[in-house]
Motif scaffolding. Structure first.
Motif, PDB file in Angstrom:
ATOM      1  N   LEU A 217       0.762  -1.054   0.155  1.00 55.16           N
ATOM      2  CA  LEU A 217       0.003   0.062   0.072  1.00 55.16           C
ATOM      3  C   LEU A 217       0.947   1.211  -0.065  1.00 55.16           C
ATOM      4  O   LEU A 217       1.931   1.261   0.575  1.00 55.16           O
ATOM      5  CB  LEU A 217      -0.763   0.024   1.404  1.00 55.16           C
ATOM      6  CG  LEU A 217      -1.807  -1.151   1.546  1.00 55.16           C
ATOM      7  CD1 LEU A 217      -2.258  -0.955   3.002  1.00 55.16           C
ATOM      8  CD2 LEU A 217      -3.083  -1.139   0.479  1.00 55.16           C
ATOM      9  N   VAL A 218       0.330   2.211  -0.743  1.00 57.44           N
ATOM     10  CA  VAL A 218       1.087   3.619  -0.382  1.00 57.44           C
ATOM     11  C   VAL A 218       0.100   4.328   0.293  1.00 57.44           C
ATOM     12  O   VAL A 218      -1.183   4.797  -0.341  1.00 57.44           O
ATOM     13  CB  VAL A 218       1.388   4.297  -2.031  1.00 57.44           C
ATOM     14  CG1 VAL A 218       1.951   5.578  -1.640  1.00 57.44           C
ATOM     15  CG2 VAL A 218       2.414   3.405  -2.523  1.00 57.44           C
ATOM     16  N   LEU A 219       0.127   4.790   1.270  1.00 53.25           N
ATOM     17  CA  LEU A 219      -0.669   5.526   2.239  1.00 53.25           C
ATOM     18  C   LEU A 219       0.064   7.071   2.515  1.00 53.25           C
ATOM     19  O   LEU A 219       1.042   7.363   2.286  1.00 53.25           O
ATOM     20  CB  LEU A 219      -0.549   5.061   3.597  1.00 53.25           C
ATOM     21  CG  LEU A 219      -1.033   3.534   4.003  1.00 53.25           C
ATOM     22  CD1 LEU A 219      -1.084   3.399   5.072  1.00 53.25           C
ATOM     23  CD2 LEU A 219      -2.540   3.379   3.106  1.00 53.25           C
ATOM     24  N   SER A 220      -0.819   7.922   2.572  1.00 50.75           N
ATOM     25  CA  SER A 220      -0.536   9.480   2.651  1.00 50.75           C
ATOM     26  C   SER A 220      -1.367  10.285   3.488  1.00 50.75           C
ATOM     27  O   SER A 220      -2.722   9.738   3.808  1.00 50.75           O
ATOM     28  CB  SER A 220      -0.590  10.181   1.239  1.00 50.75           C
ATOM     29  OG  SER A 220      -1.785  10.398   0.802  1.00 50.75           O
ATOM     30  N   SER A 221      -1.201  11.495   3.403  1.00 50.87           N
ATOM     31  CA  SER A 221      -2.281  12.330   4.282  1.00 50.87           C
ATOM     32  C   SER A 221      -3.176  12.690   3.485  1.00 50.87           C
ATOM     33  O   SER A 221      -2.876  12.700   2.358  1.00 50.87           O
ATOM     34  CB  SER A 221      -1.324  13.710   4.895  1.00 50.87           C
ATOM     35  OG  SER A 221      -0.774  14.325   3.651  1.00 50.87           O
ATOM     36  N   VAL A 222      -4.407  13.036   3.813  1.00 48.84           N
ATOM     37  CA  VAL A 222      -5.380  13.191   3.026  1.00 48.84           C
ATOM     38  C   VAL A 222      -5.142  14.601   1.992  1.00 48.84           C
ATOM     39  O   VAL A 222      -5.309  14.781   1.066  1.00 48.84           O
ATOM     40  CB  VAL A 222      -6.756  13.598   3.766  1.00 48.84           C
ATOM     41  CG1 VAL A 222      -7.768  14.074   2.677  1.00 48.84           C
ATOM     42  CG2 VAL A 222      -7.441  12.016   4.133  1.00 48.84           C
ATOM     43  N   GLU A 223      -4.215  15.396   2.812  1.00 52.55           N
ATOM     44  CA  GLU A 223      -4.035  16.683   2.265  1.00 52.55           C
ATOM     45  C   GLU A 223      -2.988  16.458   1.030  1.00 52.55           C
ATOM     46  O   GLU A 223      -3.154  17.092   0.033  1.00 52.55           O
ATOM     47  CB  GLU A 223      -3.305  17.698   3.094  1.00 52.55           C
ATOM     48  CG  GLU A 223      -4.205  18.136   4.368  1.00 52.55           C
ATOM     49  CD  GLU A 223      -4.649  17.085   5.476  1.00 52.55           C
ATOM     50  OE1 GLU A 223      -5.662  17.294   6.019  1.00 52.55           O
ATOM     51  OE2 GLU A 223      -3.858  15.946   5.470  1.00 52.55           O
TER      52      GLU A 223
END
Length: 396
Positions: A217-223
């Motif tokens: 998975l590549v996860l990030s902040s919503v921003e």
């Protein structure tokens, strides 16, 4: 401040028995997830690897092993081990880093190269290992353990081997539609009934295999997702990694008495139910809001148990829910639209991550022939040795 993190990319290496290193499977899954996210490896600020004890020393430091395979670029690195819940622990670690502001984008990777046959405790004699104790002192190998759960359901709720077979029929039909699944062949209830008895009442086709495979998975902040041009990303809203509550201990066998059991009232809910409850409470939703669920079907009977523990039906009503078609594709609450472990087998550090991959494809309306209509909220359910809870709720 929102506690959501965005799922920018998902990727998998197909499950099977490929005879290669777990590193190859994990790196392939990572590259697929990066491509799906539209990012390069050099854009990643942190990598979290789910460990595999079967990969030798590199498996115990999976985060650094995958970072090396992808090419050193200075990213933070974390490695986690929680048996079958390792993938969820990796997601939890990545989410914490993002919400703490330590990284905008985190890559989560899990992969395994499993041995042939049923799992054995790693590292020889291990008297502090619940698996070793269960195997050596009780003779309760994993299939025996699964069979005890099945017998318990039969005794308490009237479930039948025919009900268990229907779980396999459902999951095999969905796995046949999944290019990443190891087993892509539909089966009939008659074929399940004709397969070899492994641990009565369970037959070979009632029990999941061991497999090689990888997921990322590549996860990030919503921003960050918004800045990256993703206006409405799939978001992880809750990650449950709870442990059992006293007087429950490590949940190795169903209702086996301990020295303290007679003196203490039994817990008000099972460990698996507590895993789900923690996820629901964190997400602020209930089971009636779910579109689909991906659950840990080590055996067909265990999938039925998850229906009740997730609150999809009342206790003892799982087989009825199954027979009504509610958990099939097109039903009220499809379960294991991916095909489940029945179709994949176990690649231990990858499986909880793979469940999130499936939720993401479903919530993106990108699951092809196995698409759940109007999918908006999904839950995963898993558990690991030594009392590791594992559940993720994703929304869109």
């Amino acid at each position: 401040m929102t506690a959501d993190v965005a799922v920018l990319g998902v990727g998998m290496h197909p499950w099977g028995k490929w005879g290669r290193s777990f590193v190859e499977y994990g790196a392939a899954a990572a590259r697929a997830a990066l491509a799906d996210a539209g990012l390069q490896w050099r854009d990643i600020g942190s990598i979290v690897g789910a460990d595999t004890v079967r990969g030798g020393y590199p498996g115990y430091v999976a985060g650094a092993t995958f970072a090396k395979a992808l090419g050193w670029q200075g990213a933070r690195v974390t490695s986690v081990y929680a048996a079958c819940a390792s993938g969820a622990q990796a997601v939890a670690a990545a989410r914490a880093q993002i919400l703490a502001g330590l990284a905008d984008v985190v890559l989560v990777v899990g992969a395994d190269a499993a041995p042939k046959g049923f799992f054995r405790p790693a590292g020889g004699d291990r008297p502090d290992d619940p698996d070793w104790l269960r195997f050596r002192l009780l003779g309760a190998t994993n299939p025996t353990y699964f069979g005890l759960y099945a017998r318990r359901r039969m005794a308490l709720f009237g479930d039948t081997p025919e009900d268990f077979a229907l779980v396999k029929v459902k999951n095999a039909a969905l796995g046949a539609l999944n290019a990443n699944a190891r087993y892509r062949k539909r089966v009939t209830a008659e074929e399940v009934a004709a397969s070899q008895v492994v641990a009565d009442p369970l037959r070979l086709l009632d029990i999941c295999a061991t497999s090689d495979g990888g997921a990322a998975l590549v996860l990030s902040s919503v921003e960050f997702a918004h800045r990256h041009g993703v206006a409405r990303p799939v978001r992880i809203r809750a990650v449950s990694t709870v442990t059992p509550r006293y007087p429950s201990t490590v949940p190795d066998l169903p209702d086996i008495a301990t020295d303290s059991a007679a003196a203490v009232e039994p817990p008000s809910e099972s460990f698996r139910a507590s895993i789900a409850r923690a996820a629901y409470e964190e997400a602020g939703i209930g089971p009636d809001e779910l579109s689909l669920a991906e659950v840990y079907d080590l055996s067909t009977a265990l999938e039925l148990q998850w229906y009740e523990d997730l609150g999809l039906c009342a206790e003892g009503e799982a087989a009825k829910l199954l027979r009504e078609g509610a958990t099939a594709l097109g039903g009220r609450i499809p379960v294991n639209a991916s095909g489940g472990l029945a179709s994949f087998g176990e690649a231990v550090p990858a499986q909880a991550i793979a469940q999130v991959c499936e939720l993401t494809w479903q919530l993106r309306d990108a699951a092809g022939d196995r698409q759940v209509a109007h999918a908006r909220v999904g839950i995963t359910a898993n558990q690991g040795l030594f009392g590791h809870g594992s559940s993720v709720i994703a929304v869109r």
